[in-house]
Design an enzyme around this catalytic site. Structure first.
Site, PDB file in Angstrom:
ATOM      1  N   ALA A 163      51.482 -19.357  -3.922  1.00  0.00           N
ATOM      2  CA  ALA A 163      52.816 -19.953  -3.931  1.00  0.00           C
ATOM      3  C   ALA A 163      53.809 -18.845  -4.258  1.00  0.00           C
ATOM      4  CB  ALA A 163      52.877 -21.055  -4.977  1.00  0.00           C
ATOM      5  N   GLU A 189      44.179 -22.347  -1.919  1.00  0.00           N
ATOM      6  CA  GLU A 189      44.248 -23.821  -1.919  1.00  0.00           C
ATOM      7  C   GLU A 189      44.614 -24.357  -0.536  1.00  0.00           C
ATOM      8  OE1 GLU A 189      46.889 -23.326  -5.366  1.00  0.00           O
ATOM      9  OE2 GLU A 189      45.842 -25.036  -6.217  1.00  0.00           O
ATOM     10  N   GLY A 217      47.818 -20.490  -4.266  1.00  0.00           N
ATOM     11  CA  GLY A 217      48.157 -21.493  -3.249  1.00  0.00           C
ATOM     12  C   GLY A 217      47.611 -21.133  -1.875  1.00  0.00           C
ATOM     13  N   GLU A 260      46.091 -17.815 -11.012  1.00  0.00           N
ATOM     14  CA  GLU A 260      47.275 -18.373 -11.679  1.00  0.00           C
ATOM     15  C   GLU A 260      47.271 -18.138 -13.189  1.00  0.00           C
ATOM     16  OE1 GLU A 260      45.448 -19.957  -9.399  1.00  0.00           O
ATOM     17  OE2 GLU A 260      46.738 -21.013  -7.970  1.00  0.00           O
TER      18      GLU A 260
HETATM   19  N1  CAA Z   1      54.903 -14.784  -4.503  1.00  0.00           N
HETATM   20  C1  CAA Z   1      56.007 -14.052  -4.196  1.00  0.00           C
HETATM   21  N2  CAA Z   1      55.945 -12.792  -3.704  1.00  0.00           N
HETATM   22  C2  CAA Z   1      54.732 -12.270  -3.534  1.00  0.00           C
HETATM   23  C3  CAA Z   1      53.546 -12.970  -3.843  1.00  0.00           C
HETATM   24  C4  CAA Z   1      53.676 -14.293  -4.340  1.00  0.00           C
HETATM   25  N3  CAA Z   1      52.617 -15.054  -4.621  1.00  0.00           N
HETATM   26  N4  CAA Z   1      52.489 -12.163  -3.576  1.00  0.00           N
HETATM   27  C5  CAA Z   1      52.995 -10.999  -3.113  1.00  0.00           C
HETATM   28  N5  CAA Z   1      54.345 -11.057  -3.086  1.00  0.00           N
HETATM   29  C6  CAA Z   1      55.285 -10.029  -2.650  1.00  0.00           C
HETATM   30  C7  CAA Z   1      55.403  -8.919  -3.683  1.00  0.00           C
HETATM   31  O1  CAA Z   1      56.291  -9.277  -4.703  1.00  0.00           O
HETATM   32  C8  CAA Z   1      55.897  -7.774  -2.826  1.00  0.00           C
HETATM   33  O2  CAA Z   1      57.275  -7.956  -2.601  1.00  0.00           O
HETATM   34  P1  CAA Z   1      58.310  -6.729  -2.798  1.00  0.00           P
HETATM   35  O3  CAA Z   1      57.898  -5.730  -1.743  1.00  0.00           O
HETATM   36  O4  CAA Z   1      59.645  -7.354  -2.540  1.00  0.00           O
HETATM   37  O5  CAA Z   1      58.098  -6.220  -4.170  1.00  0.00           O
HETATM   38  C9  CAA Z   1      55.183  -7.988  -1.500  1.00  0.00           C
HETATM   39  O6  CAA Z   1      54.780  -9.362  -1.494  1.00  0.00           O
HETATM   40  C10 CAA Z   1      53.935  -7.136  -1.348  1.00  0.00           C
HETATM   41  O7  CAA Z   1      53.106  -7.358  -2.490  1.00  0.00           O
HETATM   42  P2  CAA Z   1      52.485  -6.177  -3.375  1.00  0.00           P
HETATM   43  O8  CAA Z   1      53.392  -4.973  -3.369  1.00  0.00           O
HETATM   44  O9  CAA Z   1      52.126  -6.749  -4.708  1.00  0.00           O
HETATM   45  O10 CAA Z   1      51.169  -5.838  -2.519  1.00  0.00           O
HETATM   46  P3  CAA Z   1      49.810  -5.204  -3.057  1.00  0.00           P
HETATM   47  O11 CAA Z   1      49.017  -4.877  -1.845  1.00  0.00           O
HETATM   48  O12 CAA Z   1      50.063  -4.128  -4.028  1.00  0.00           O
HETATM   49  O13 CAA Z   1      49.088  -6.398  -3.868  1.00  0.00           O
HETATM   50  C11 CAA Z   1      48.328  -8.667  -4.195  1.00  0.00           C
HETATM   51  C12 CAA Z   1      48.631  -7.536  -3.180  1.00  0.00           C
HETATM   52  C13 CAA Z   1      47.132  -8.287  -5.058  1.00  0.00           C
HETATM   53  C14 CAA Z   1      48.010  -9.913  -3.382  1.00  0.00           C
HETATM   54  C15 CAA Z   1      49.565  -8.914  -5.094  1.00  0.00           C
HETATM   55  O14 CAA Z   1      50.709  -9.063  -4.271  1.00  0.00           O
HETATM   56  C16 CAA Z   1      49.469 -10.129  -5.954  1.00  0.00           C
HETATM   57  O15 CAA Z   1      48.788 -10.106  -6.960  1.00  0.00           O
HETATM   58  N6  CAA Z   1      50.195 -11.225  -5.616  1.00  0.00           N
HETATM   59  C17 CAA Z   1      50.261 -12.418  -6.398  1.00  0.00           C
HETATM   60  C18 CAA Z   1      48.983 -13.227  -6.316  1.00  0.00           C
HETATM   61  C19 CAA Z   1      49.096 -14.478  -7.174  1.00  0.00           C
HETATM   62  O16 CAA Z   1      49.230 -14.404  -8.369  1.00  0.00           O
HETATM   63  N7  CAA Z   1      49.027 -15.643  -6.546  1.00  0.00           N
HETATM   64  C20 CAA Z   1      49.156 -16.911  -7.214  1.00  0.00           C
HETATM   65  C21 CAA Z   1      50.588 -17.379  -7.148  1.00  0.00           C
HETATM   66  S1  CAA Z   1      50.887 -18.843  -8.149  1.00  0.00           S
HETATM   67  C22 CAA Z   1      50.239 -20.101  -7.262  1.00  0.00           C
HETATM   68  O17 CAA Z   1      49.785 -19.935  -6.146  1.00  0.00           O
HETATM   69  C23 CAA Z   1      50.230 -21.433  -7.955  1.00  0.00           C
HETATM   70  C24 CAA Z   1      49.541 -22.508  -7.219  1.00  0.00           C
HETATM   71  O18 CAA Z   1      48.537 -23.032  -7.577  1.00  0.00           O
HETATM   72  C25 CAA Z   1      50.096 -22.996  -6.009  1.00  0.00           C
END
Ligand code: CAA
Length: 256
Positions: free
Chosen positions: A64, A110, A107, A130
């Site tokens: 998400a 999911e 998400g 999360e």
């Molecule tokens: N939400 C918003 N933006 C996101 C995102 C997310 N879930 N995942 C990645 N992005 C964005 C980053 O902020 C980044 O944007 P900017 O260039 O503007 O900074 C861009 O996508 C590229 O991401 P990274 O630079 O982080 O890429 P990476 O290759 O270094 O890492 C990754 C990849 C490991 C997937 C890392 O992006 C990450 O950890 N993302 C978050 C994963 C996460 O925590 N997901 C759970 C979200 S909460 C949820 O989903 C709740 C639910 O149950 C529904």
């Protein structure tokens, strides 16, 4: 025109591609709205036999949209029942396959699990991270993953936030099959065309029957299945499918 997804059609198969590549296909509310708006009429369209949902090479969806959620209060989340619209997607009756390449996290994982099954590229990575953000899964992860892979591993993934690769996802039953990345889209589109070639009402009840196994006791599930099996003898699909077998010819499930 939708801005966060693209929709293309190959015969009876509709390919939905999440299209926020810079944000690794993070699922924001606009994307969710577009998926529901665009797919709801196609779900009811008898000429559509299967959905395929995919993302980019790097990410199916990295969760998400954290940036959209980060400043929200409890009241705001609860009042609009944030994420509730995703249940509409889960309830679409057209068979749906998730073709997962790269990250399917939070998400994203999911959403893949809301599809009828997942085919993963050998680059796929799954997880429910999360807890690292101070929350838990909110689009069904604790429930669907536990039913899919069992309590022990689901608990481990939700409590540690660790990612698993495609091989581990296959081993624990999260995905149906792993395909080399270069071949996955051809493979999934062909498989979707096979499903779409069958009678849609039968494919619909086949998925409903399998899904009943998660909800009902064995005795209730067996009875439900048998009664539905009996009812299919009222359909053109059964008459045509069995006649074609007996007459040694290919079935034509659409008499028009
Ligand atoms: N939400 C918003 N933006 C996101 C995102 C997310 N879930 N995942 C990645 N992005 C964005 C980053 O902020 C980044 O944007 P900017 O260039 O503007 O900074 C861009 O996508 C590229 O991401 P990274 O630079 O982080 O890429 P990476 O290759 O270094 O890492 C990754 C990849 C490991 C997937 C890392 O992006 C990450 O950890 N993302 C978050 C994963 C996460 O925590 N997901 C759970 C979200 S909460 C949820 O989903 C709740 C639910 O149950 C529904």
């Amino acid at each position: 025109m939708p801005e966060n997804i693209t929709i293309t059609r190959e015969g009876r198969v509709v390919l939905v591609t999440l299209n926020r590549p810079k944000q690794l296909n993070a699922l924001n509310s606009a994307l969710a709205r577009e998926i529901i708006q665009e797919l709801a009429p196609l779900d009811r369209d008898p000429s559509v036999g299967c959905f395929v949902l995919t993302g980019s090479e790097k990410a199916f969806a990295a969760g998400a949209d954290i940036k959209e959620m980060s400043d929200k209060s409890y009241d705001e989340m609860a009042e609009i029942d944030f994420f509730a619209e995703w249940e509409i997607f889960a309830k679409f009756r057209t068979p749906k396959i998730a073709a997962v390449r790269g990250f399917a996290l939070g998400g994203g994982c999911e959403l893949a699990m809301m599809c009828d099954y997942i085919i993963a590229s050998d680059t796929a990575k799954f997880g429910q991270p999360e807890i690292k953000l101070g929350v838990i899964a909110g689009i069904g992860g604790t429930q669907r993953m536990t039913k899919l892979i069992g309590r022990a591993k689901s608990m481990q993934l939700h409590l540690t936030g660790r990612m698993i690769d495609a091989a581990e996802a296959l081993e624990c039953g999260l995905v149906a099959q792993v395909i080399p990345d270069a071949e996955i889209m051809d493979h999934v589109m062909k498989e979707a065309a096979t499903i779409a070639g069958y009678a849609k009402p039968v494919a619909q009840v086949a998925r409903e029957a399998v899904n009943r196994a998660e909800e009902l006791s064995l005795a209730e599930g067996l009875l439900w299945e048998r009664r539905v099996f009996h009812s299919l003898f009222a359909t053109h699909a059964q008459k045509e499918g069995m006649a074609a077998f007996v007459e040694k010819r290919a079935p034509n499930f659409r008499p028009d």
